[in-house]
Scaffold this motif. Structure first.
Motif, mmCIF file in Angstrom:
data_model
loop_
_atom_site.group_PDB
_atom_site.id
_atom_site.type_symbol
_atom_site.label_atom_id
_atom_site.label_comp_id
_atom_site.label_asym_id
_atom_site.label_seq_id
_atom_site.Cartn_x
_atom_site.Cartn_y
_atom_site.Cartn_z
ATOM 1 N N GLU A 56 41.489 42.784 47.242
ATOM 2 C CA GLU A 56 42.877 42.490 46.892
ATOM 3 C C GLU A 56 43.226 42.831 45.451
ATOM 4 O OE1 GLU A 56 43.366 38.692 48.638
ATOM 5 O OE2 GLU A 56 44.058 39.664 50.477
ATOM 6 N N GLU A 57 42.278 42.524 44.544
ATOM 7 C CA GLU A 57 42.569 42.778 43.122
ATOM 8 C C GLU A 57 42.924 44.232 42.879
ATOM 9 O OE1 GLU A 57 39.720 41.433 40.265
ATOM 10 O OE2 GLU A 57 39.616 39.503 41.290
ATOM 11 N N HIS A 58 42.330 45.090 43.667
ATOM 12 C CA HIS A 58 42.572 46.521 43.473
ATOM 13 C C HIS A 58 43.637 47.045 44.434
ATOM 14 C CE1 HIS A 58 39.121 47.295 40.802
ATOM 15 N NE2 HIS A 58 38.708 46.173 41.363
ATOM 16 N N GLY A 59 44.164 46.135 45.242
ATOM 17 C CA GLY A 59 45.187 46.533 46.206
ATOM 18 C C GLY A 59 44.666 47.589 47.159
ATOM 19 N N GLU A 85 40.204 56.791 43.363
ATOM 20 C CA GLU A 85 40.937 55.584 43.788
ATOM 21 C C GLU A 85 40.059 54.332 43.763
ATOM 22 O OE1 GLU A 85 41.937 58.313 46.920
ATOM 23 O OE2 GLU A 85 41.922 58.920 44.831
ATOM 24 N N VAL A 86 38.779 54.505 44.049
ATOM 25 C CA VAL A 86 37.927 53.321 44.060
ATOM 26 C C VAL A 86 37.159 53.153 42.750
ATOM 27 C CG1 VAL A 86 37.642 53.163 46.537
ATOM 28 C CG2 VAL A 86 36.051 54.522 45.223
ATOM 29 N N ASN A 87 37.426 54.060 41.844
ATOM 30 C CA ASN A 87 36.800 53.977 40.545
ATOM 31 C C ASN A 87 37.152 52.642 39.892
ATOM 32 O OD1 ASN A 87 35.212 55.101 38.687
ATOM 33 N ND2 ASN A 87 36.492 56.923 38.415
ATOM 34 N N GLU A 142 30.179 43.781 43.121
ATOM 35 C CA GLU A 142 30.230 42.385 43.593
ATOM 36 C C GLU A 142 31.532 42.122 44.335
ATOM 37 O OE1 GLU A 142 29.798 43.378 40.502
ATOM 38 O OE2 GLU A 142 28.881 41.847 39.228
ATOM 39 N N GLU A 143 32.607 42.722 43.821
ATOM 40 C CA GLU A 143 33.909 42.512 44.458
ATOM 41 C C GLU A 143 33.876 43.005 45.909
ATOM 42 O OE1 GLU A 143 36.652 43.084 40.477
ATOM 43 O OE2 GLU A 143 36.263 44.771 41.780
#
Ligand SMILES: Nc1ncnc2c1ncn2[C@@H]1O[C@H](COP(=O)(O)OP(=O)(O)OP(=O)(O)O)[C@@H](O)[C@H]1O
Length: 631
Positions: A364-367, A333-335, A340-341
């Motif tokens: 946010e970009e990855h929800g 899921e965090v792949n 930096e994000e």
């Protein structure tokens, strides 16, 4: 239970017990009583059918003979017993191959006894076997037939006299594997390097990855003929010196990387070094400008990380020595999440605990919402920390919250989890808005799940000496399905409820001796007991009005025979079964026993709680009948 089964059990125990006096009293085990009804010591029965499920005699000083044929030749026992543990006695064995008639066995533990002779081939007929521990005996012979047990997830066999080569186990299915200190020889088979060298050390003729000594054909290829003497010397000096060589190499590589990072940082000029104060963290002005919102990253972490922003996905944790700036992401899921994000993402402080601060970080970009725990001054060396992470990453349970990424340096360690939206058990029990209730069956469900997960984890990680170390209701989190999950397993210093000088303020289990490790596991049992008490009383674990902690308070009230007084009023109002609350209270009180050795084993606790839960569920089914009177 049928008479022939009772007869067989009694004879079985007579053979086990030998002549020496036992270290603990044993009740039952006579032909005139029933093992299930009279609750014989060491016997656990099924709830629905009166038949024997498990036989456990651990550390009873039994000095006789384990004769499995006595019980496994009786069909009713052979088809009901799933668990036998005789760990830590003085037993020898006779006709051990007959154990294969107990076809339902899933766990067989015979560690720390005097068993000798060839390890029976017939063990491979135990198709249901999941865990086999024969360590610390004098078993000889080969392991060749064991890979036939397809579901085996644990094989522990160190400190025996086993010989021959290691056969091709399904290593990917095994979570624990240890054959160290035997007489095994030849190359470690494919997949064996999923485990560390510690699983194989002490077998002088074993070679290949992960051991430092390559197999002969490889050595010949790699070393010129005149170096053969040296390679022999290396073997003689044992794996430790070779390991030292290997780790020195790692240190050199690490130093090299560190220098590169420092040079790069210097080249970037002084701009970034202009620091501004923010809370207790120092942050660069540039960083503050970049994200007007607060983040969790400290300057030390940020500067190293930004200079080498990498995402290491999947099983990169397996990939050997790593530099101090490394962050490892282990969850699909965090792949893909950029380091930096994570650093720049807005962060909200969730709390500052004993060991560090916890932040909720929104990517946010990855929800995705993550939680970053920043631990300062944890003296566990980076390499130990990494190998601990690697080990923990191997042990999965649906109700255990995994670390999805981590970072470590000498000064601080970061652990990343997925954010659990439904809060902690602490909040659920003590911070519920008025009017909302946490009912008895919900509490019993939580108790049973936590005990089951802890039993699983202790089973998996006992060999590695990794207890939870900081179990408490704020570390029990409800996931999106409202299932309780244990968080922060194995990451913290060790709780020391017994104030035992043996484990006083130690935060590195690798420095503990076996007794201290045992105490640390027993401290987890105490912690579980406190959680059970919180569930039963609805009170916080901290000091009560009269200056006592919860455990002491409950024990004192029960001693005065005011037991009902301790229960949460909400449970009484709800009409929860007093009998079953008392049963759970008895389990909790055993867990918080002041003498760590008197606390039950986690497997016993899990079984006891599960029995109470099953009884409760049955009573609910029956209570739906109009003729049932609830107790
Ligand atoms: N993954 C997570 N999801 C949601 N909340 C979390 C998560 N991890 C921790 N928390 C919550 O964040 C708060 C702070 O956590 P922290 O671990 O610092 O608290 P603590 O358990 O009291 O302290 P410590 O573990 O250091 O002794 C707690 O309320 C905890 O329940």
């Amino acid at each position: 239970i049928e008479v022939d089964a009772i007869d067989a059990l009694v004879s079985f125990f007579e053979d086990l017990s030998g002549n020496l006096s036992l270290s603990s009293p044993v009740s039952g085990w006579i032909r005139t009583s029933d093992p299930c009804e009279s609750k014989w010591t060491g016997i656990v029965c099924y709830d629905q059918t009166p038949s024997v499920k498990s036989i456990t005699f651990e550390s009873f000083n039994l000095s006789g003979t384990f004769k499995p044929n006595t019980i496994c030749s009786i069909p009713s026992l052979a088809t009901s017993i799933v668990f036998i543990s005789l760990n830590n006695n003085n037993l020898d064995g006779e006709n051990l191959e007959a154990v294969s008639n107990c076809k339902k066995l899933t766990h067989l533990y015979t560690s720390r006894n005097r068993f000798s002779g060839i390890l029976p081939d017939s063990l491979s007929h135990l198709n249901n076997l999941k865990r086999l521990d024969i360590s610390n005996n004098r078993f000889s012979g080969s392991l060749s037939s064991l890979p036939r047990i397809s579901g085996l997830i644990e094989f522990i066999a160190q400190n025996n006299q086993l010989s021959g080569s290691i056969p091709e186990f399904d290593f990917s299915n095994l979570v624990t594997f240890n054959v160290s200190n035997n007489n095994l020889s030849g190359p470690i088979p494919p997949g064996g390097d999923l485990f560390t060298a510690a699983s194989y050390l002490g077998n002088p003729q074993l070679c290949g990855d992960p051991l430092p000594n390559p197999c002969e054909s490889e050595t010949q290829r790699a070393t010129p003929p005149n170096a053969a003497e040296n390679s022999d010397d290396r073997k003689k000096s044992g794996p430790n010196s070779a390991e030292i060589l290997m780790y020195s190499g790692y240190v050199l590589v690490g130093l090299g990387l560190f220098l590169v990072i420092v040079i790069k940082l210097c080249k970037k000029g002084t701009k970034k070094e202009e620091l501004v104060e923010e809370g207790d963290n120092h942050r660069s002005k540039e960083d503050v400008d970049a994200s007007q919102t607060p983040t969790f990253a400290s300057n030390e972490f940020r500067s190293v990380a930004m200079s080498k922003s990498e995402v290491f996905a999947g099983n990169s944790v397996e990939s050997g020595p790593v530099s101090s700036s490394l962050i490892v992401l282990t969850s699909p899921e965090v792949n893909g999440l950029k380091f930096e994000e994570l650093l720049k993402a807005p962060a909200e402080l969730l709390g500052r605990g004993k060991y560090g601060s916890v932040y909720k970080v929104k990517c946010e970009e990855h929800g995705m919402t993550l939680v970053v725990k920043r631990i300062k001054d944890w003296s566990l060396p980076s390499n130990d920390f990494k190998s601990r992470m690697k080990r923990l990453n191997h042990v999965k349970h649906p109700n255990l919250l995994p670390v999805v990424a981590f970072y470590c340096s000498k000064q601080e360690k970061l652990l990343v989890y997925e954010y659990q939206p439904n809060g902690s058990l602490l909040k659920f029990l003590h911070g519920m808005p008025t009017g909302q209730t946490f009912d008895w069956s919900g509490r019993l469900g939580v108790a049973s799940t936590i005990a089951e997960v802890l039993a699983f984890m202790h089973d998996e990680l006992h060999q590695d000496g990794i207890p939870h170390g900081n179990l408490k209701s704020s570390n029990i989190l409800f996931n999106k399905n409202m299932e309780p999950c244990i968080s922060e397993y194995g990451l913290m210093a060790i709780n020391n409820p017994d104030n035992s000088p043996a484990i006083d303020i130690v935060n590195n289990t690798s420095q503990l001796n076996p007794d201290q490790i045992e105490s640390a596991f027993r401290a987890d049992i105490h912690a579980l007991g406190v959680i059970l008490l919180e569930l039963l009383t609805g009170k916080r674990p901290m000091v009560q009005n009269n200056g006592m902690d919860l455990a002491k308070w409950v024990v004192s009230v029960v001693k005065e025979e005011w037991t009902v007084e301790v229960f949460d009023r909400a449970l009484i109002r709800e009409g929860a079964s007093e009998e079953r609350m008392v049963n759970l209270l008895q389990v909790a009180i055993k867990c918080v026993d002041r003498s760590p050795d008197s606390r039950p084993s986690i497997n016993q606790i899990a079984l006891m709680i599960n029995n109470i839960k099953e009884e409760d569920e049955r009573s609910m089914d029956v209570s739906e009948s109009p003729f049932e009177i609830r107790n």
